[in-house]
Design a protein around this motif. Structure first.
Motif, mmCIF file in Angstrom:
data_model
loop_
_atom_site.group_PDB
_atom_site.id
_atom_site.type_symbol
_atom_site.label_atom_id
_atom_site.label_comp_id
_atom_site.label_asym_id
_atom_site.label_seq_id
_atom_site.Cartn_x
_atom_site.Cartn_y
_atom_site.Cartn_z
ATOM 1 N N TYR A 171 -4.916 1.100 -4.904
ATOM 2 C CA TYR A 171 -3.738 0.951 -4.040
ATOM 3 C C TYR A 171 -2.484 1.478 -4.736
ATOM 4 O O TYR A 171 -1.714 2.255 -4.154
ATOM 5 C CB TYR A 171 -3.591 -0.517 -3.660
ATOM 6 C CG TYR A 171 -2.303 -0.861 -2.946
ATOM 7 C CD1 TYR A 171 -1.904 -0.158 -1.804
ATOM 8 C CD2 TYR A 171 -1.487 -1.898 -3.402
ATOM 9 C CE1 TYR A 171 -0.723 -0.476 -1.147
ATOM 10 C CE2 TYR A 171 -0.309 -2.223 -2.746
ATOM 11 C CZ TYR A 171 0.076 -1.513 -1.627
ATOM 12 O OH TYR A 171 1.247 -1.834 -0.978
ATOM 13 N N SER A 217 -3.909 4.688 4.318
ATOM 14 C CA SER A 217 -4.362 3.307 4.094
ATOM 15 C C SER A 217 -3.361 2.540 3.241
ATOM 16 O O SER A 217 -3.087 1.362 3.490
ATOM 17 C CB SER A 217 -5.730 3.294 3.411
ATOM 18 O OG SER A 217 -6.740 3.748 4.276
ATOM 19 N N LEU A 221 -1.422 -0.789 4.256
ATOM 20 C CA LEU A 221 -1.542 -1.968 3.408
ATOM 21 C C LEU A 221 -0.164 -2.477 2.974
ATOM 22 O O LEU A 221 0.098 -3.691 2.996
ATOM 23 C CB LEU A 221 -2.397 -1.636 2.187
ATOM 24 C CG LEU A 221 -2.799 -2.798 1.280
ATOM 25 C CD1 LEU A 221 -3.413 -3.944 2.067
ATOM 26 C CD2 LEU A 221 -3.762 -2.304 0.209
ATOM 27 N N THR A 236 -3.919 -11.180 3.519
ATOM 28 C CA THR A 236 -4.396 -9.795 3.487
ATOM 29 C C THR A 236 -5.424 -9.615 2.382
ATOM 30 O O THR A 236 -5.232 -10.097 1.265
ATOM 31 C CB THR A 236 -3.238 -8.820 3.227
ATOM 32 O OG1 THR A 236 -2.200 -9.051 4.182
ATOM 33 C CG2 THR A 236 -3.699 -7.377 3.339
ATOM 34 N N TYR A 238 -8.226 -6.385 0.877
ATOM 35 C CA TYR A 238 -8.508 -4.960 1.044
ATOM 36 C C TYR A 238 -9.518 -4.485 0.004
ATOM 37 O O TYR A 238 -9.781 -5.159 -0.996
ATOM 38 C CB TYR A 238 -7.209 -4.150 0.956
ATOM 39 C CG TYR A 238 -6.487 -4.268 -0.366
ATOM 40 C CD1 TYR A 238 -6.673 -3.324 -1.379
ATOM 41 C CD2 TYR A 238 -5.596 -5.312 -0.616
ATOM 42 C CE1 TYR A 238 -6.000 -3.416 -2.594
ATOM 43 C CE2 TYR A 238 -4.914 -5.419 -1.821
ATOM 44 C CZ TYR A 238 -5.120 -4.474 -2.804
ATOM 45 O OH TYR A 238 -4.469 -4.574 -4.003
ATOM 46 N N ILE A 308 -7.826 -7.336 7.124
ATOM 47 C CA ILE A 308 -8.715 -6.698 6.149
ATOM 48 C C ILE A 308 -8.591 -5.184 6.286
ATOM 49 O O ILE A 308 -8.741 -4.638 7.380
ATOM 50 C CB ILE A 308 -10.182 -7.136 6.364
ATOM 51 C CG1 ILE A 308 -10.312 -8.643 6.114
ATOM 52 C CG2 ILE A 308 -11.119 -6.361 5.439
ATOM 53 C CD1 ILE A 308 -11.708 -9.197 6.362
ATOM 54 N N VAL A 309 -8.280 -4.530 5.182
ATOM 55 C CA VAL A 309 -8.137 -3.074 5.167
ATOM 56 C C VAL A 309 -9.184 -2.499 4.227
ATOM 57 O O VAL A 309 -9.237 -2.865 3.051
ATOM 58 C CB VAL A 309 -6.718 -2.662 4.696
ATOM 59 C CG1 VAL A 309 -6.598 -1.135 4.654
ATOM 60 C CG2 VAL A 309 -5.651 -3.261 5.606
ATOM 61 N N ASP A 311 -10.928 1.169 2.798
ATOM 62 C CA ASP A 311 -10.643 2.604 2.721
ATOM 63 C C ASP A 311 -11.817 3.369 2.117
ATOM 64 O O ASP A 311 -12.575 2.839 1.295
ATOM 65 C CB ASP A 311 -9.394 2.846 1.862
ATOM 66 C CG ASP A 311 -9.066 4.327 1.747
ATOM 67 O OD1 ASP A 311 -8.687 4.917 2.777
ATOM 68 O OD2 ASP A 311 -9.206 4.891 0.658
#
Length: 334
Positions: A171, A217, A221, A236, A238, A308-309, A311
């Motif tokens: 990230y 993404s 986020l 959150t 991810y 929920i992310v 990638d």
């Protein structure tokens, strides 16, 4: 000043709703005293309304003592509004079905029959109120929580046992590569805002390798993390799959990472995670993927709202297994 007015507004809404709920309970008592029998759906709602009033009183006390953050107060407004709407609908139904002392037996009988036609609606109101009560209870528990996820000894031990990879490195790397205002077109789109506000709304973004999906993404986020800031009811989690990291090519590691991240944002040690740890001989052996998924499902159920992310799904080495996991999660319809 505006924040103070917002707090007063929340407190006033709570007081009004408690009074409204109490009056509706009194009407149900009157219903029983006249009709001598109450349909099952009405009996269920009669149990929920005092619970709603008690939970609201507890919340009011927490707000008065300033133990609820401003973000939480703001989040409570639509919940209290929703409760008011449901109680108002119930009151309108009672207006049509409540027999009065002066009514003839024939009129009372007709009203009793009319009440049966409202059973489905009353049951729907009951279910909705239960959900709202769960959310209100969560916020009260959050205000009362003493858990410190980063230092709590048992929770640290459980997270160490899960041994999940850290997706924050991906990230942060993507954020550094992102140019200012990149992806704003997407954040302003109807599709994104529907996903952000609607429950159980998966959104799939796809494109050729190198087209900028990971940068997008990171934009999403960052926006979601800001949206959830200072509100314990919004969580959150991810995961970034990654060709350059073997651990980040495994769908089970995705599940483990989500478990760790959600536990770090919890107001107490999640019961399902605690049970999983105990059933695995307090971390002496590893659980199955199915057990990890079940723990994740239970943890998500305890939270009012979770984002929920995920990638770079194309960088997962076990795509069939990944799709099975995603299909199972989408099927939960939480």
């Amino acid at each position: 000043m505006a924040e103070a007015l917002a707090v007063v507004g929340v407190v006033a809404s709570i007081v009004q709703l408690v009074d409204f709920s109490t009056r509706v309970v009194s009407r149900l008592d009157e219903f029983y005293s006249v009709a001598k029998e109450v349909p099952k759906s009405f009996r269920d709602i009669k149990t929920e309304l005092p619970l709603l009033a008690t939970t609201l009183e507890q919340l009011k006390g927490a707000i008065d003592s300033t133990s609820i953050a401003d973000g939480s107060k703001k989040a409570l407004v639509p919940v209290i509004t929703g409760c008011n709407e449901q109680v108002a609908q119930l009151d309108a139904i009672l207006e049509k079905t409540l027999p009065e002392t002066k009514d003839s037996w024939r009129t009372k009988g007709k009203k009793a029959i009319v009440s049966l036609h409202h059973d489905a609606k009353v049951e729907s109101i009951t279910r909705t109120l239960r959900n709202y009560i769960g959310i209100l209870t969560f916020y009260y528990a959050a205000a009362s929580s003493t858990l410190k996820p980063l230092t709590d000894e048992k929770l640290c031990k459980i997270r160490q046992w899960i041994s999940a990879p850290d997706p924050s490195t991906n990230y942060q790397k993507a954020l550094k590569l992102r140019q200012a205002d990149t992806g704003l077109w997407f954040l302003e789109s109807d599709a994104y805002n529907k996903w952000k506000t609607a429950a159980t709304s998966p959104l799939w973004l796809y494109g050729i390798p190198g087209c900028g999906k990971t940068i997008l993404s990171s934009t999403v986020l960052q926006n979601i993390l800001q949206h959830c800031q200072d509100d314990p009811g919004k969580v959150t989690a991810y995961f970034f799959f990654d060709f350059n990291d073997l651990q980040k090519q495994d769908p089970e590691m995705m599940v483990r990472s989500l478990l760790c991240q959600i536990s770090q944002q919890s107001i107490k040690i999640p019961a399902s995670l605690d049970a999983l740890f105990s059933s695995s001989e307090n971390g002496q052996r590893q659980p199955s993927t199915h057990a990890l998924l079940e723990a994740l499902r239970s943890m998500l159920q305890e939270l009012p709202q979770v984002y929920i992310v995920l990638d770079a799904l194309d960088e997962c080495a076990q795509r069939v297994e990944l799709m099975e996991r995603l299909k199972a999660m989408a099927g939960w319809q939480l």
